[in-house]
Structure formats: C-alpha cells, structure tokens
Design an enzyme around this catalytic site. Sequence first.
Site, PDB file in Angstrom:
ATOM      1  N   GLU A   1     -11.865   1.267   5.505  1.00 41.74           N
ATOM      2  CA  GLU A   1     -11.071   1.556   6.067  1.00 41.74           C
ATOM      3  C   GLU A   1     -10.882   2.726   6.588  1.00 41.74           C
ATOM      4  O   GLU A   1     -10.749   3.790   6.727  1.00 41.74           O
ATOM      5  CB  GLU A   1      -9.677   1.404   5.733  1.00 41.74           C
ATOM      6  CG  GLU A   1      -8.625   1.448   6.757  1.00 41.74           C
ATOM      7  CD  GLU A   1      -7.363   1.438   6.327  1.00 41.74           C
ATOM      8  OE1 GLU A   1      -6.272   0.072   7.066  1.00 41.74           O
ATOM      9  OE2 GLU A   1      -7.013   1.966   5.729  1.00 41.74           O
TER      10      GLU A   1
ATOM     11  N   GLU B   1       0.697  -1.651   0.147  1.00 37.12           N
ATOM     12  CA  GLU B   1       0.216   0.256   0.035  1.00 37.12           C
ATOM     13  C   GLU B   1       0.582   1.312   0.146  1.00 37.12           C
ATOM     14  O   GLU B   1       1.715   1.363   0.698  1.00 37.12           O
ATOM     15  CB  GLU B   1      -0.508  -0.136   1.288  1.00 37.12           C
ATOM     16  CG  GLU B   1      -1.591   1.393   1.556  1.00 37.12           C
ATOM     17  CD  GLU B   1      -2.625   1.310   2.429  1.00 37.12           C
ATOM     18  OE1 GLU B   1      -2.138   0.656   3.649  1.00 37.12           O
ATOM     19  OE2 GLU B   1      -3.773   1.475   2.092  1.00 37.12           O
TER      20      GLU B   1
HETATM   21  C1  LER Z   1      -3.475   1.265   6.869  1.00 36.43           C
HETATM   22  O1  LER Z   1      -4.067   0.531   5.575  1.00 36.43           O
HETATM   23  C2  LER Z   1      -3.200   2.075   6.534  1.00 36.43           C
HETATM   24  O2  LER Z   1      -3.785   3.103   5.871  1.00 36.43           O
HETATM   25  C3  LER Z   1      -2.341   3.158   7.207  1.00 36.43           C
HETATM   26  O3  LER Z   1      -3.031   4.068   6.848  1.00 36.43           O
HETATM   27  C4  LER Z   1      -1.551   2.100   7.712  1.00 36.43           C
HETATM   28  O4  LER Z   1      -0.880   3.922   9.191  1.00 36.43           O
HETATM   29 MN    MN Z   2      -5.256   1.875   4.145  1.00 38.95          MN
END
Ligand code: LER
Ligand code: MN
Length: 285
Positions: free
Chosen positions: A246, A152
């Site tokens: 999220e 990510e």
């Molecule tokens: C986790 O998926 C994320 O987006 C991060 O900000 C973790 O710190």
């Molecule tokens: Mn994330």
Amino acid sequence: MKLSIVLSTQPAKFNAVAFKGDLEANVAKIARWGYDGVELAIRDPQLTDADAIESIIRRYGLAVPAIGTGQAWGEEGLSFPDPDPAVRRAAIERVKSHIPLAARFDAVIIIGLLRGVVKPGVSQEQAMQWMVEALQECSAAAWPAGVRLALEPINRYETTLINNVRQGLDLIERVGADNFGLLLDTFHMNIEEPDMAESIRLAGDRIFHFHVADSNRWYPGAGHLDFVSLLGTLYETGYQGYVSGEFMPEPDADAAAQRAIAHLRSLERQISQSPQVSQSSIPTS
Ligand code: LER
Ligand code: MN
C-alpha cells in the site's frame, strides 16, 4: 512469501492506493507481475457486483487476503465515534455489509480510518467507548461467517484513536473477540513505534494482515526501512498471511508495483536465512 497489492474497485481520493480504474486491466497486470493476491478497497459493497469481481479475480488466479473499508470515511464521512448516532449506525452497518464478500474470499475486513477521529464536543473516552461497542457488534456479526476483522494502528496525523501496537493490544482486550486483531502497516509503524521489530513481536499472533510501504510511503526499496529485519521478524511470529503493498503511485502506479515486487522477492532468500526465521515458516506463493 505471499504478496498482494491494494486495488480500488471504485474511484477514491486516498492517494496511497496505486491502482484505480478498470478492474480487469489492473488485475491482469498485477497477476502478470507475479503478485499472489489483490487487497480490495471497497467503499460500499452494495455498489459493486460481487459476482463480477470474483470471476475476474479468480480468472487470473489471484487471492483476496483483505478488504479495505476506509473509503466510506474518506468519501462519505462514516465513522464509529461520530456524534450523530445515525452516522455511527451507518458505519457499523457498512462494515457488516462487507462480511459476505469477505467470507467468499476468506478475506480479513480492515478497520482503518472507518474507526474515525475524535470530533469536537466528543471526549476521547466517549469516542473509544463507541468504537469498542461498534467493534464488538461487527466482530460478533462476522464470527458465524468465519470472517476476521483487523484494526490498523494509524499515525497521529490521521487520528488520535489507536496510533500504535500497544494501544491496539489494549483495544483487543476491551473488544474481547477472538476474530478481532491488528493490521500493521510499516509506514505508520515507522512514525509511531519506538522499535518496529519489537512491536511486531509484541503483536504476535494478533497480526491478521500486514501493509508494506517504505519510510516515505513509496514502494519498498525507495526509502530507508530494513525489510529483511521487519519481514524476518514478522515470519518469526508464525505469520502465514499476505504482505500487501500500500504505497504511493510514484513515479507511477505500474513502476511502483513492479519495483516493489522486484525488491521484496530479491530479499526473500535473505529473509529466510535471517537468524530468527527457518525456511519453513515463510508461506510460499
Ligand atoms: C490505510 O490502510 C492506511 O494505511 C491509512 O493511512 C489510511 O489513511
Ligand atoms: Mn495501511
């Protein structure tokens, strides 16, 4: 549109996970509100009962599209570019230990903050090299199980190692594994990408998973992101995976989850009718 939401299986500090605590109670609520899946945030698979987790999740008919690993960084300080070789080894072994559960659910293993930060005394290039080697080892270990890993890009305030899609694609070149791709998160993209839609197009079929939060990291609909354009562009790439919430538990976890799904479902028709998307390219729940 297949929607999931992040759920933590163990107590954790990370504040954009809306659901913590009693697993079955949370899974039941999430299923009742119409989500298709739960993304599991798991600190250490050895401290979880995989059979119990699987039976609860299957009882409620949910999928697990992805498993998050960042709590091993947040709670234990494990990371790929740590100057201590024992910590680097522990981080690699921890990622590998997620493979069996990921294989059970056909879930992507997320490499978020476990890729770490550049610590004092370590150069950016050395940190990158350790990260590349770790990702090569983990991707190779996951390959026989048919498991994919997704890194990510994370905004500059959390790490200097891979902040945007362009850097993520360069990393993919260096790692050189077909089961290694990207997780794009609209919260981080809104900070780092000059043109979010263009970056989604650029990442294309290397998008293995997708996180949604609005510009303020609240639920989609609480800020100023244009989810019709973003998700329209995502599906235009041929993406058939989950869109996973999220976001901050604001005003509270239950309200945030319900407002997120209400908002995203209300946009579904517009997304499917947006010029770039034909109805058939949006996966159905
Ligand atoms: C986790 O998926 C994320 O987006 C991060 O900000 C973790 O710190
Ligand atoms: Mn994330």
